[in-house]
Design an enzyme around this catalytic site. Sequence first.
Site, mmCIF file in Angstrom:
data_model
loop_
_atom_site.group_PDB
_atom_site.id
_atom_site.type_symbol
_atom_site.label_atom_id
_atom_site.label_comp_id
_atom_site.label_asym_id
_atom_site.label_seq_id
_atom_site.Cartn_x
_atom_site.Cartn_y
_atom_site.Cartn_z
ATOM 1 N N CYS B 123 0.858 -1.193 0.000
ATOM 2 C CA CYS B 123 0.000 0.000 0.000
ATOM 3 C C CYS B 123 0.897 1.247 0.000
ATOM 4 C CB CYS B 123 -0.932 -0.094 1.201
ATOM 5 S SG CYS B 123 -2.082 1.241 1.471
ATOM 6 N N ASP B 184 -7.788 -2.804 -8.802
ATOM 7 C CA ASP B 184 -7.355 -1.703 -7.930
ATOM 8 C C ASP B 184 -7.619 -0.359 -8.615
ATOM 9 O OD1 ASP B 184 -6.180 -0.276 -5.880
ATOM 10 O OD2 ASP B 184 -4.346 -1.485 -5.833
ATOM 11 N N HIS B 216 -6.990 -3.983 -4.349
ATOM 12 C CA HIS B 216 -5.944 -3.477 -3.465
ATOM 13 C C HIS B 216 -5.793 -4.438 -2.277
ATOM 14 C CE1 HIS B 216 -3.516 0.077 -2.534
ATOM 15 N NE2 HIS B 216 -3.823 -0.109 -1.269
#
Lengths: 98, 247
Positions: B123, B184, B216
């Site tokens: 992330c 994502d 994600h």
Amino acid sequence: MCSYITEKAPIFGSAKGRHGWMRVDTAVIYYDHPVHVPLDHALNIDFVDSRSKERVAVELSADSARELVRRIQAALDSGDAIHLGSAEADPLQLASAS
Amino acid sequence: MTYRDITCEVVKFTAHNGEQGEAYYARPAGPGPFPGVVLIHHIPGWNEFCIEAARKLAHHGFATICNNLYFRMGDGDPDDIGARARAEGGVSDEQMLGDVAGAMAFLRAQSNANGKVGIIGFCSGGRQTYLSACRLPNVNAAVDCWGGRVMADPAALNAKQPVAPIDFSKDLNCPMLGLFGNDDKEPSPEQVNKTEAILKDLGKTYEFHRYDGAGHAFFDWSRPSYRPEQAMDGWKKAIDFFHHNLG
């Protein structure tokens, strides 16, 4: 979104956290990954006491947050109608005016 | 080769500007020599997912340090500290780079280190991995797991994150593995394609893998985004990549 982008609102109020009631002076609002609610993204609000740095956190789905906005506005509108003429000044307005 | 016997502890290390940082350090038992990995935690903070990921890498033979990027913000539940970090606009890129450099030095100073160190991040940590691989010397391999905002809208840049990592791509000095979910939004498949095109044009050594049916954070078993099949394959690719480049 993995960003540190937040909206911050000065507030005057109290919230009940892990140690009981506390004053809160800032709301931090962001739409990003939540910690607990089972969604990839959520509208998250932290009600924060900036002195102790304690917070009360809520994580809401986007539709829940929009509905909450509407209901808050409706409650304020009906409350204003009932309490119109009340002499009570909002401490937040007093603070911003001083 | 895997190691059932691993040792884990919280350690102190010299972070940015000589400050004393804290980190989770998991490493295989034995004389080694072992390669090292710095694991950069995701935006929610130094939490259980990242700690467990450090243990996984140790199980596969990597002395792994996961430094707490938020250690300056006090003690508490990782999610509370993460919220505090977010409210303060996060950590600056310069401070993060200093902390990661300190974590790398910690690994190389161990008596059973083989001297090679890789970086992996998830992330926001994926973005920070990309940046570290471009800005820090002596990184031997980097794994960017769905790092968002590697390509950033100029309006999103600020004093703490003043330059988009993509703008440092010419300085990438190690092989890079990228793992991304095609569902994502940040990074989007289009952003991943643009990043790949830039690395290709620059003649960098990289391999990008894109997963259908994943978005994600598909490694994170604590979130609904978890995709076990894609996660297992991604972990295997990351571990093989580190063995190849750090062994």
